[in-house]
Motif scaffolding. Structure first.
Motif, PDB file in Angstrom:
ATOM      1  N   GLU A 102      -3.183   1.584  13.264  1.00 23.99           N
ATOM      2  CA  GLU A 102      -3.692   1.719  12.016  1.00 23.99           C
ATOM      3  C   GLU A 102      -3.007   2.706  11.729  1.00 23.99           C
ATOM      4  O   GLU A 102      -2.340   3.367  12.531  1.00 23.99           O
ATOM      5  CB  GLU A 102      -5.507   2.151  12.314  1.00 23.99           C
ATOM      6  CG  GLU A 102      -5.656   2.140  10.849  1.00 23.99           C
ATOM      7  CD  GLU A 102      -8.016   2.675  11.107  1.00 23.99           C
ATOM      8  OE1 GLU A 102      -8.307   1.782  12.155  1.00 23.99           O
ATOM      9  OE2 GLU A 102      -7.816   3.513  11.179  1.00 23.99           O
ATOM     10  N   PHE A 103      -2.577   2.604  10.527  1.00 27.52           N
ATOM     11  CA  PHE A 103      -1.619   3.963   9.830  1.00 27.52           C
ATOM     12  C   PHE A 103      -2.466   3.553   8.512  1.00 27.52           C
ATOM     13  O   PHE A 103      -3.006   3.122   8.113  1.00 27.52           O
ATOM     14  CB  PHE A 103      -0.397   3.971   9.970  1.00 27.52           C
ATOM     15  CG  PHE A 103       0.115   2.686   9.223  1.00 27.52           C
ATOM     16  CD1 PHE A 103       0.637   2.897   8.618  1.00 27.52           C
ATOM     17  CD2 PHE A 103       0.179   1.407   9.956  1.00 27.52           C
ATOM     18  CE1 PHE A 103       1.662   2.108   8.014  1.00 27.52           C
ATOM     19  CE2 PHE A 103       1.165   0.366   9.746  1.00 27.52           C
ATOM     20  CZ  PHE A 103       1.692   0.329   8.832  1.00 27.52           C
ATOM     21  N   ASP A 104      -2.308   5.218   7.805  1.00 24.49           N
ATOM     22  CA  ASP A 104      -2.414   4.862   6.924  1.00 24.49           C
ATOM     23  C   ASP A 104      -1.236   5.308   5.714  1.00 24.49           C
ATOM     24  O   ASP A 104      -0.084   6.186   6.086  1.00 24.49           O
ATOM     25  CB  ASP A 104      -2.571   6.172   5.588  1.00 24.49           C
ATOM     26  CG  ASP A 104      -4.863   6.042   6.483  1.00 24.49           C
ATOM     27  OD1 ASP A 104      -5.624   5.511   6.120  1.00 24.49           O
ATOM     28  OD2 ASP A 104      -4.818   7.435   6.797  1.00 24.49           O
ATOM     29  N   LEU A 105      -1.118   4.415   4.805  1.00 24.73           N
ATOM     30  CA  LEU A 105       0.175   4.885   3.693  1.00 24.73           C
ATOM     31  C   LEU A 105      -0.316   5.732   2.245  1.00 24.73           C
ATOM     32  O   LEU A 105      -1.286   5.329   1.941  1.00 24.73           O
ATOM     33  CB  LEU A 105       0.425   3.298   2.988  1.00 24.73           C
ATOM     34  CG  LEU A 105       1.797   3.450   2.490  1.00 24.73           C
ATOM     35  CD1 LEU A 105       3.003   3.976   2.702  1.00 24.73           C
ATOM     36  CD2 LEU A 105       1.478   1.877   1.273  1.00 24.73           C
ATOM     37  N   LYS A 106       0.258   7.103   2.912  1.00 22.30           N
ATOM     38  CA  LYS A 106      -0.072   8.391   1.545  1.00 22.30           C
ATOM     39  C   LYS A 106       0.230   8.543   0.880  1.00 22.30           C
ATOM     40  O   LYS A 106       1.909   7.635   0.809  1.00 22.30           O
ATOM     41  CB  LYS A 106      -0.287   9.241   2.708  1.00 22.30           C
ATOM     42  CG  LYS A 106      -1.691   9.513   3.842  1.00 22.30           C
ATOM     43  CD  LYS A 106      -1.549  10.854   4.153  1.00 22.30           C
ATOM     44  CE  LYS A 106      -3.069  10.765   5.122  1.00 22.30           C
ATOM     45  NZ  LYS A 106      -2.925  11.975   5.803  1.00 22.30           N
ATOM     46  N   GLN A 147      -6.547   4.979  -6.293  1.00 27.93           N
ATOM     47  CA  GLN A 147      -6.372   5.249  -5.360  1.00 27.93           C
ATOM     48  C   GLN A 147      -4.840   5.403  -4.675  1.00 27.93           C
ATOM     49  O   GLN A 147      -4.078   4.911  -4.755  1.00 27.93           O
ATOM     50  CB  GLN A 147      -6.629   3.840  -4.567  1.00 27.93           C
ATOM     51  CG  GLN A 147      -7.056   3.665  -3.068  1.00 27.93           C
ATOM     52  CD  GLN A 147      -7.185   1.863  -2.916  1.00 27.93           C
ATOM     53  OE1 GLN A 147      -7.937   1.756  -3.222  1.00 27.93           O
ATOM     54  NE2 GLN A 147      -6.737   2.566  -1.470  1.00 27.93           N
ATOM     55  N   VAL A 148      -5.204   7.017  -3.660  1.00 27.16           N
ATOM     56  CA  VAL A 148      -3.877   6.836  -3.290  1.00 27.16           C
ATOM     57  C   VAL A 148      -3.412   7.140  -1.797  1.00 27.16           C
ATOM     58  O   VAL A 148      -1.845   7.131  -1.361  1.00 27.16           O
ATOM     59  CB  VAL A 148      -3.816   8.452  -3.764  1.00 27.16           C
ATOM     60  CG1 VAL A 148      -3.516   8.714  -5.276  1.00 27.16           C
ATOM     61  CG2 VAL A 148      -4.767   9.492  -3.192  1.00 27.16           C
ATOM     62  N   ASN A 149      -3.572   6.395  -1.295  1.00 26.44           N
ATOM     63  CA  ASN A 149      -4.142   6.223   0.538  1.00 26.44           C
ATOM     64  C   ASN A 149      -4.583   4.630   0.098  1.00 26.44           C
ATOM     65  O   ASN A 149      -5.967   3.629  -0.704  1.00 26.44           O
ATOM     66  CB  ASN A 149      -5.151   7.006   1.823  1.00 26.44           C
ATOM     67  CG  ASN A 149      -4.057   8.491   1.314  1.00 26.44           C
ATOM     68  OD1 ASN A 149      -3.158   8.934   1.239  1.00 26.44           O
ATOM     69  ND2 ASN A 149      -5.673   9.551   1.829  1.00 26.44           N
ATOM     70  N   MET A 150      -3.462   4.013   1.408  1.00 21.22           N
ATOM     71  CA  MET A 150      -4.273   3.195   2.197  1.00 21.22           C
ATOM     72  C   MET A 150      -4.401   2.478   3.338  1.00 21.22           C
ATOM     73  O   MET A 150      -3.019   2.980   4.468  1.00 21.22           O
ATOM     74  CB  MET A 150      -2.916   1.460   1.332  1.00 21.22           C
ATOM     75  CG  MET A 150      -3.773  -0.181   1.647  1.00 21.22           C
ATOM     76  SD  MET A 150      -2.584  -1.016   1.085  1.00 21.22           S
ATOM     77  CE  MET A 150      -3.117  -1.320  -0.394  1.00 21.22           C
ATOM     78  N   LYS A 151      -5.023   2.217   4.250  1.00 22.50           N
ATOM     79  CA  LYS A 151      -5.813   2.290   5.387  1.00 22.50           C
ATOM     80  C   LYS A 151      -4.648   0.587   5.575  1.00 22.50           C
ATOM     81  O   LYS A 151      -5.137  -0.117   5.041  1.00 22.50           O
ATOM     82  CB  LYS A 151      -6.169   2.026   5.242  1.00 22.50           C
ATOM     83  CG  LYS A 151      -7.021   2.767   6.958  1.00 22.50           C
ATOM     84  CD  LYS A 151      -7.965   2.569   8.014  1.00 22.50           C
ATOM     85  CE  LYS A 151      -9.190   3.307   7.493  1.00 22.50           C
ATOM     86  NZ  LYS A 151     -10.374   2.925   8.377  1.00 22.50           N
ATOM     87  N   ILE A 152      -3.600   0.893   6.592  1.00 19.43           N
ATOM     88  CA  ILE A 152      -3.399  -0.593   7.762  1.00 19.43           C
ATOM     89  C   ILE A 152      -3.401  -0.656   8.789  1.00 19.43           C
ATOM     90  O   ILE A 152      -2.866  -0.021   9.084  1.00 19.43           O
ATOM     91  CB  ILE A 152      -1.575  -0.003   7.472  1.00 19.43           C
ATOM     92  CG1 ILE A 152      -1.448  -0.405   6.128  1.00 19.43           C
ATOM     93  CG2 ILE A 152      -1.158  -1.758   7.761  1.00 19.43           C
ATOM     94  CD1 ILE A 152      -1.620  -0.888   4.541  1.00 19.43           C
TER      95      ILE A 152
END
Ligand code: AMP
Length: 635
Positions: A474-478, A451-456
């Motif tokens: 909401e944002f994505d840690l990419k 998994q390379v992205n995590m949605k916060i």
């Protein structure tokens, strides 16, 4: 709101509330009693402020005493018994009698480590990061549900004794409790039908009981020494402008008065030349000796010598001198902890303004003397050490209710702030009623390999499911480097400044990938909306907690399915065909019950699969070790 990486989205809290909570209900509110609860490992208590004397009082319903043993027994016909009556079943029906559940609150099986065997009941071992569960027959309980049973009993006793409904409470926890343990305590309160106004540190409550921290201009450093039946901790607190800060805490969660009892028993065994084997087989004798040892210990807090017999033949005598010799190593251990805590707090004994004694075992004169000597001043022990935490919690409840006009009320967050986790659950990061400014964080990881992205997703509100709360951002840690599930470490930090602006940052620690969002003034809530959200969380507490438990069970099941399937793919060649068939069968059974929404069924299927497959991992490990060794030559 959607945020692209690097963009700044903003949202503010316009309505920072003052804690004098008139937000929740109507006029009756002012009359309502708010209780303080000490939810202890061994014993629990509930206290309130007496309306006439304005002094805190521990509730003694029906003359049963103020102390309610934290023991829950489940009878054959599904009844629940809590307290002294439940304690009797510890020896007769240990598998259905739960004690020390506080030790399990907010813990995963991994956290329990070497203490797994301490418990007489069955704790589910799925060897995962998931929270522990307790199996009683075909039912599965979380420590939250079991703690809620204790809280329900305390609430019922308070309602009965005070003849009034009790809906709100302050609950205490040890200073060293982490976020997950604090949240679990809140959830237990909610499940018991209580609005938890605040979770307060036990040493803070004890200080309040001694009147320290009531006057906001007071500046003090306080040591709180807490020696109970099975746990010990020392906390060094600094009091500044009405706020208690924990400078350090140290202790041993498996040290206390029970160890003193055991020291006495061992002494009697030696004196009477009892054979350990005979004793091991005689549960009744063990129990009698245990009760006698505790009686002796308590008597020696008053007198110099104790004599008695067990079974008419076993001499059970001991002098205070001998007792002190026996417990000297225990006391020395606690003093060593005090030294460490003082070192961590960077304080010398001269800088300590007050020393407070908490817990039944501080009645032992040697303990009192050793602590007073170490700190170079007489420790405070004028209040009942069993009750002092609950009394302080009642004072805190009174302050929060706004009943103490002389006390400065601090700005607080009116609603909980948190993020969405697996299955749409709300994971709270900053609980409501936290004073601001404040900072809190938690670590997360990935659930899928590579998994390379995590949605916060950031939410506010009190409900367990995020869909019932307000979404703030909401944002994505990419750019998380591809790693196996569970390897990345993502720290999510919430920083709420004095103006109520929230900054959320996420950092993957192994790679340093970082993303943040500042949540600024967009949509302020009205007081009415906040009030409604609070009311909803109480009305839906039971359903919410049930829904949370089903989702958690489902998440555990999904992870288990994923792991076992991966295991079969990779290591199937090391298993026998019957083993593979049986595993497939159990996998299918688990898949079949998943949609049922019945957490007990799901957890039972997880448990079965776990029990059946757990020997495989070890076997495969042995094979790989052998292969690795075979490949190496010794020169
Ligand atoms: P707590 O966990 O704070 O409720 O403390 C319970 C422990 O205090 C138990 O180990 C009790 O045996 C111990 N205790 C209670 N009263 C006394 C006493 N008078 N002297 C010595 N120990 C006591």
């Amino acid at each position: 709101m959607r945020c692209c990486p690097g963009a700044v989205a903003s949202l503010t809290y316009t309505n920072m509330a003052k804690v004098a909570i008139n937000l929740s209900t109507g006029a009756l509110q002012q009359e309502e009693v708010i209780v303080g609860i000490d939810l202890g490992t061994t014993n629990s208590l509930v206290a309130y402020i007496h309306p006439e004397t304005k002094k805190p009082v521990a509730i003694n319903d029906l003359g049963r005493g103020t102390i309610v043993p934290s023991v829950v027994h489940f009878t054959q016909n599904g009844e629940t018994i809590v307290g002294n009556e439940a304690k009797d079943y510890l020896t007769t029906d240990p598998a259905n009698t739960i004690y020390s559940v506080k030790r399990l609150l907010g813990k995963s099986y991994k956290d329990l480590g070497e203490h797994k065997d301490y418990f007489g009941y069955k704790i589910i071992d799925d060897d995962s990061e998931g929270l522990v569960k307790i199996r009683l027959g075909d039912k599965f309980y979380s420590p939250i549900e079991l703690s809620a049973e204790i809280l329900k009993e305390l609430r019922a006793r308070a309602e009965h004794a005070l003849k009034t409904p009790v809906n709100r409470a302050v609950i205490t926890v040890p200073a060293y409790f982490n976020d997950s343990q604090r949240q679990a305590t809140r959830d237990a309160g909610k499940l018991a039908g209580l609005e938890v106004l605040r979770i307060v540190n036990e040493p803070t409550a004890a200080s309040l009981a001694y009147g320290i921290g009531i006057d906001p201009s007071e500046e003090k450093t306080i040591a709180v020494y807490d020696l109970g039946g099975g746990t010990f901790d020392i906390s060094i607190l600094s009091l500044h402008q009405g706020i208690f800060e924990v400078l350090s805490t140290h202790g041993d969660t498996y040290l206390g008065g029970d160890d003193m009892d055991r020291a006495i028993i061992n002494y009697w065994i030696e004196e009477n030349q009892l054979v350990a084997d005979t004793l091991n087989q005689d549960k009744n004798l063990q129990q009698e000796l245990r009760l006698k040892a505790e009686e002796a210990k308590k008597a020696l807090s008053q007198q110099q010598i104790y004599t008695s017999k067990v079974n008419g033949t076993i001499e059970c005598g001991i002098t205070r001198h001998k007792f002190e010799e026996l417990i000297a190593p225990i006391v020395a251990k606690t003093i060593e902890s005090c030294r460490q805590a003082m070192g961590d707090a960077k304080r010398t004994p001269e800088q300590i303004d007050a020393v407070i004694m908490v817990g039944g075992s501080t009645r032992v004169p040697l303990v009192y003397e050793a602590v007073s000597e170490f700190f170079g001043k007489q420790a405070n022990n004028s209040l009942n050490p069993d009750e002092v935490v609950a009394l302080g919690a009642a004072i805190q409840a009174d302050i929060l209710a706004g009943n103490r006009k002389d006390i400065l009320l601090l700005d607080v967050t009116p609603l909980t702030l948190g993020i969405e986790t697996m299955g749409g659950l709300m994971d709270s990061i900053i609980p409501r009623n936290s004073k601001i400014p404040t900072k809190a964080g938690r670590q997360y990881t990935t659930s899928i390999d590579g998994q390379v992205n995590m949605k916060i997703s950031v939410y506010q509100g009190e409900r367990d499911l995020v869909k019932e709360n307000r979404k703030l951002a909401e944002f994505d840690l990419k750019g998380i480097p591809a790693m196996p599930a569970g390897f990345p470490k993502v720290d999510v930090n919430f920083i709420l400044n004095a103006d109520g602006i929230l900054k959320v940052e996420a950092i993957e620690l192994r790679s340093g990938v970082r993303q943040e969002v500042e949540v600024k003034p967009q949509y302020g809530l009205t007081d009415e909306q906040v009030e409604q959200m609070l009311m909803d969380s109480i009305t839906h507490a039971r359903d919410d907690v049930s829904a949370r438990m089903v989702i958690e069970a489902r998440t555990t099941a999904e992870q288990m399915l994923y792991q076992v399937e991966r295991f079969l793919e990779k290591n199937g060649q090391h298993l026998k065909q019957e083993e593979i068939n049986l595993t497939r069968e159990n996998l299918q059974k688990l898949r079949d019950v998943l949609p049922s929404g019945d957490k007990d069924q799901i957890l039972k299927a997880v448990d079965n699969l776990e029990e059946q497959t757990s020997p495989f991992a070890e076997r495969v490990m042995q094979i790989s070790i052998k292969q690795a060794m075979a490949g190496k030559k010794i020169e």
